[in-house]
Design a protein around this motif. Structure first.
Motif, mmCIF file in Angstrom:
data_model
loop_
_atom_site.group_PDB
_atom_site.id
_atom_site.type_symbol
_atom_site.label_atom_id
_atom_site.label_comp_id
_atom_site.label_asym_id
_atom_site.label_seq_id
_atom_site.Cartn_x
_atom_site.Cartn_y
_atom_site.Cartn_z
ATOM 1 N N LYS A 16 0.821 -1.212 0.000
ATOM 2 C CA LYS A 16 0.000 0.000 0.000
ATOM 3 C C LYS A 16 0.856 1.264 0.000
ATOM 4 C CE LYS A 16 -3.844 -2.236 2.426
ATOM 5 N NZ LYS A 16 -4.700 -2.236 3.637
ATOM 6 N N TYR A 17 1.968 1.214 0.728
ATOM 7 C CA TYR A 17 2.842 2.393 0.822
ATOM 8 C C TYR A 17 4.205 2.015 0.250
ATOM 9 C CZ TYR A 17 -0.930 3.260 4.127
ATOM 10 O OH TYR A 17 -2.164 3.398 4.707
ATOM 11 N N ARG A 18 4.189 1.669 -1.023
ATOM 12 C CA ARG A 18 5.370 1.111 -1.668
ATOM 13 C C ARG A 18 6.559 2.053 -1.608
ATOM 14 N NH1 ARG A 18 5.446 0.647 -8.066
ATOM 15 N NH2 ARG A 18 5.549 2.890 -7.667
ATOM 16 N N ASP A 19 6.358 3.320 -1.967
ATOM 17 C CA ASP A 19 7.491 4.247 -2.064
ATOM 18 C C ASP A 19 8.162 4.455 -0.714
ATOM 19 O OD1 ASP A 19 6.951 4.455 -4.742
ATOM 20 O OD2 ASP A 19 5.855 6.347 -4.586
ATOM 21 N N LEU A 20 7.368 4.573 0.367
ATOM 22 C CA LEU A 20 7.947 4.731 1.702
ATOM 23 C C LEU A 20 8.761 3.494 2.082
ATOM 24 C CD1 LEU A 20 4.943 6.309 3.672
ATOM 25 C CD2 LEU A 20 7.056 7.449 2.976
ATOM 26 N N THR A 21 8.208 2.311 1.784
ATOM 27 C CA THR A 21 8.898 1.070 2.126
ATOM 28 C C THR A 21 10.182 0.914 1.317
ATOM 29 O OG1 THR A 21 6.737 0.072 2.563
ATOM 30 C CG2 THR A 21 8.611 -1.414 2.356
ATOM 31 N N VAL A 22 10.137 1.224 0.031
ATOM 32 C CA VAL A 22 11.327 1.123 -0.826
ATOM 33 C C VAL A 22 12.419 2.055 -0.322
ATOM 34 C CG1 VAL A 22 12.206 1.674 -3.121
ATOM 35 C CG2 VAL A 22 10.120 0.335 -2.893
ATOM 36 N N ARG A 23 12.042 3.274 0.062
ATOM 37 C CA ARG A 23 13.038 4.239 0.532
ATOM 38 C C ARG A 23 13.761 3.712 1.774
ATOM 39 N NH1 ARG A 23 9.855 8.393 1.682
ATOM 40 N NH2 ARG A 23 9.587 8.788 -0.537
ATOM 41 N N GLU A 24 13.003 3.143 2.718
ATOM 42 C CA GLU A 24 13.625 2.620 3.938
ATOM 43 C C GLU A 24 14.507 1.409 3.637
ATOM 44 O OE1 GLU A 24 11.503 2.022 7.465
ATOM 45 O OE2 GLU A 24 10.278 3.829 7.294
ATOM 46 N N MET A 25 14.040 0.525 2.756
ATOM 47 C CA MET A 25 14.825 -0.672 2.441
ATOM 48 C C MET A 25 16.128 -0.306 1.742
ATOM 49 S SD MET A 25 11.870 -3.399 1.322
ATOM 50 C CE MET A 25 13.056 -4.721 1.101
ATOM 51 N N LEU A 26 16.093 0.686 0.888
ATOM 52 C CA LEU A 26 17.321 1.122 0.221
ATOM 53 C C LEU A 26 18.330 1.649 1.238
ATOM 54 C CD1 LEU A 26 15.918 2.914 -2.971
ATOM 55 C CD2 LEU A 26 17.243 0.805 -2.898
ATOM 56 N N ASN A 27 17.843 2.398 2.238
ATOM 57 C CA ASN A 27 18.746 2.897 3.279
ATOM 58 C C ASN A 27 19.385 1.739 4.049
ATOM 59 O OD1 ASN A 27 18.167 5.548 2.638
ATOM 60 N ND2 ASN A 27 16.521 5.727 4.146
ATOM 61 N N VAL A 28 18.592 0.708 4.332
ATOM 62 C CA VAL A 28 19.086 -0.411 5.138
ATOM 63 C C VAL A 28 20.083 -1.261 4.353
ATOM 64 C CG1 VAL A 28 18.416 -2.593 6.209
ATOM 65 C CG2 VAL A 28 17.104 -0.520 6.670
ATOM 66 N N ILE A 29 19.705 -1.699 3.142
ATOM 67 C CA ILE A 29 20.602 -2.586 2.392
ATOM 68 C C ILE A 29 21.838 -1.841 1.893
ATOM 69 C CG2 ILE A 29 18.714 -4.105 1.735
ATOM 70 C CD1 ILE A 29 18.625 -2.841 -0.985
ATOM 71 N N GLY A 30 21.778 -0.498 1.885
ATOM 72 C CA GLY A 30 22.982 0.261 1.554
ATOM 73 C C GLY A 30 23.999 0.235 2.681
ATOM 74 N N LEU A 31 23.524 0.176 3.940
ATOM 75 C CA LEU A 31 24.430 0.157 5.088
ATOM 76 C C LEU A 31 24.753 -1.264 5.540
ATOM 77 C CD1 LEU A 31 22.936 3.060 7.235
ATOM 78 C CD2 LEU A 31 25.039 3.090 5.914
ATOM 79 N N TYR A 32 23.774 -2.163 5.482
ATOM 80 C CA TYR A 32 23.967 -3.547 5.925
ATOM 81 C C TYR A 32 23.802 -4.457 4.705
ATOM 82 C CZ TYR A 32 23.357 -1.262 10.401
ATOM 83 O OH TYR A 32 23.488 -0.414 11.467
ATOM 84 N N ARG A 33 24.904 -4.688 4.012
ATOM 85 C CA ARG A 33 24.853 -5.323 2.698
ATOM 86 C C ARG A 33 24.603 -6.819 2.766
ATOM 87 N NH1 ARG A 33 29.687 -2.885 -0.832
ATOM 88 N NH2 ARG A 33 28.343 -3.664 -2.491
ATOM 89 N N ASP A 34 24.665 -7.399 3.971
ATOM 90 C CA ASP A 34 24.335 -8.820 4.101
ATOM 91 C C ASP A 34 22.828 -9.061 4.140
ATOM 92 O OD1 ASP A 34 26.878 -9.764 4.018
ATOM 93 O OD2 ASP A 34 27.181 -9.768 6.183
ATOM 94 N N LEU A 35 22.046 -8.028 4.336
ATOM 95 C CA LEU A 35 20.587 -8.173 4.358
ATOM 96 C C LEU A 35 20.048 -8.110 2.932
ATOM 97 C CD1 LEU A 35 19.643 -5.939 7.437
ATOM 98 C CD2 LEU A 35 19.671 -8.442 7.313
ATOM 99 N N LYS A 36 19.253 -9.106 2.560
ATOM 100 C CA LYS A 36 18.720 -9.201 1.200
ATOM 101 C C LYS A 36 17.193 -9.225 1.246
ATOM 102 C CE LYS A 36 22.974 -9.782 -0.174
ATOM 103 N NZ LYS A 36 23.714 -8.651 -0.788
ATOM 104 N N PRO A 37 16.524 -8.470 0.374
ATOM 105 C CA PRO A 37 15.055 -8.528 0.303
ATOM 106 C C PRO A 37 14.585 -9.759 -0.467
ATOM 107 C CG PRO A 37 15.897 -6.889 -1.228
ATOM 108 C CD PRO A 37 17.082 -7.431 -0.500
ATOM 109 N N ILE A 38 13.634 -10.491 0.121
ATOM 110 C CA ILE A 38 13.106 -11.722 -0.492
ATOM 111 C C ILE A 38 11.590 -11.722 -0.341
ATOM 112 C CG2 ILE A 38 13.071 -14.250 -0.378
ATOM 113 C CD1 ILE A 38 15.887 -14.087 0.845
ATOM 114 N N MET A 39 10.886 -12.115 -1.378
ATOM 115 C CA MET A 39 9.430 -12.283 -1.307
ATOM 116 C C MET A 39 9.134 -13.753 -1.003
ATOM 117 S SD MET A 39 6.469 -10.800 -1.483
ATOM 118 C CE MET A 39 6.702 -9.259 -2.380
ATOM 119 N N ASP A 40 8.317 -13.995 0.031
ATOM 120 C CA ASP A 40 8.017 -15.366 0.430
ATOM 121 C C ASP A 40 6.659 -15.400 1.118
ATOM 122 O OD1 ASP A 40 8.267 -18.052 0.822
ATOM 123 O OD2 ASP A 40 10.261 -17.946 1.718
#
Length: 314
Positions: A16-40
C-alpha cells in the motif's frame, strides 16, 4: 548483487505504501549489505498465509571486543511502515536460539521499540541499530555444543508464535563475504561468517576480527559500530519519539481548546437568544396587561354612562 530502486518497486508492487517502504529498504541494504530482500509466504497464527517481503541476512554485533554476524529475518507487512515488522532470529544448523527477555523459543523478537512502533519516528534503520545494541548485551544464539553464558532466563514478553514457517528460505551468506569497499558510506564493519566455535565457556569465544586495511572514517577503527555512534543513534531515535509525542499532545490540547472555544461561542449565542426571548416575553406581558387595563377602563366608563343615563330619567 543488491537490488536497485526499480527492482524493489516491482517486488513491492502490491504494498500500500510502496514508495515509503522502498526508501527505507534502500537505506538499510545500503548500510547492511548482508541483508537481502526476499518475497516469500508468511504463515500467521490463524493458519492464513500472505506473500510478504522480508529482509534476510546478518547484522554485525559487537560482543566482548569481537564482532559477530547474527542472522535475522525481518518480515514487512503490506501496510508497512504504519505497522511494525515481524522480527525473528534465524539460526543456522550449527546454532541454537538462546531465549531471554527479547527472544522466545521460536526466535521471535520482542522489543519496546516494536510495541510502541509509530511512523515516521520508527523505521527499519533505527530498529536494526537497537537490535545491535540489545544483542550485544545478550546474544540471542550460541553454538550447539557450547555452554550458554550464565544469563538469567526470562519468559518472552509476548505470546508464543508458531507461525514462522517461511518455505524455501535461502541459506545465509556464504563462508567468504567480500569486504566492504573503503569508500562506502555509513557504518563500515568487517563482514565475517564464522560463528562461535563448538567449545568454550562463553557464547562467542571467536578470535578477534582482523582490522580492515583501508577503512573510511567511521565510528570505530576495528570495523565495529562505535558506542558513540550507537548512543547518538539511540538518543536521536528517542528524541524523535519524544518530539512526536509532544507534538501529538500539543495537537490534542489545541483540539480540546478549539472545542472549548466553540462551546463557549455556542453558549454565548444561546445566552443571547434567551435574553431576546425574555425581552419579547416581557413586552408581550406588558402589552397584555395594558390591553386588559384598557378593557377594564372602558367597561367602567360604559357602566358609568349607563348609571348616569338612568339617573336623568328619574
Amino acid at each position: 548483487m543488491a537490488m536497485n530502486e526499480a527492482q524493489l518497486k516491482k517486488l513491492l508492487s502490491k504494498y500500500k505504501y510502496r514508495d515509503l517502504t522502498v526508501r527505507e529498504m534502500l537505506n538499510v541494504i545500503g548500510l547492511y549489505r548482508d541483508l537481502k530482500p526476499i518475497m516469500d509466504s508468511y504463515v500467521f497464527n490463524d493458519g492464513s498465509t500472505r506473500e510478504l517481503v522480508n529482509l534476510t541476512g546478518t547484522i554485525p554485533v559487537p560482543y566482548k571486543g569481537n564482532t559477530y554476524n547474527i542472522p535475522i529475518c525481518l518480515w514487512l507487512l503490506d501496510t508497512y511502515p504504519f505497522n511494525p515488522p515481524i522480527c525473528f532470529v534465524k539460526p543456522t544448523n550449527t546454532m541454537t536460539i538462546k531465549t531471554g527477555k527479547h527472544v522466545d523459543a521460536n526466535g521471535k523478537i520482542y522489543l519496546p521499540y516494536l510495541h510502541e512502533w509509530k511512523h515516521p519516528p520508527s523505521d527499519l534503520l533505527g530498529l536494526i541499530q537497537i537490535l545491535i545494541v540489545v544483542f550485544g548485551e545478550e546474544p540471542p544464539v550460541f553454538s550447539r555444543s557450547a555452554a550458554p553464558a550464565p544469563y538469567p532466563m526470562y519468559p518472552a514478553t509476548g505470546p508464543p508464535n508458531t507461525s514462522y514457517i517461511p518455505g524455501g528460505m535461502p541459506p545465509y551468506p556464504p563462508q567468504n563475504h567480500p569486504s566492504i569497499p573503503s569508500g562506502y558510506p555509513g557504518y563500515p564493519y568487517q563482514s565475517s561468517s564464522q560463528y562461535p566455535p563448538t567449545s568454550g565457556p562463553q557464547i562467542f569465544p571467536q578470535p578477534p576480527v582482523s582490522q580492515p586495511q583501508n577503512t573510511n572514517s567511521g565510528p570505530a577503527r576495528d570495523g565495529t559500530i562505535g558506542e558513540d555512534t550507537i548512543r547518538a543513534s539511540l538518543i536521536s531515535a528517542v528524541s524523535d519519539k519524544l518530539r512526536w509525542r509532544m507534538k501529538e499532545e500539543m495537537d490534542r490540547a489545541q483540539a480540546e481548546l478549539n472545542a472549548l472555544k466553540r462551546t463557549e461561542e455556542d453558549l454565548k449565542k444561546g445566552h443571547q437568544k434567551l435574553e431576546e426571548m425574555v425581552s419579547r416575553l416581557d413586552q408581550e406581558v406588558h402589552v397584555r396587561l395594558l390591553s386588559r387595563k384598557q378593557f377594564q377602563l372602558r367597561a367602567l366608563m360604559q357602566k358609568a354612562r349607563k348609571t348616569a343615563g338612568l339617573s336623568d330619567l328619574y
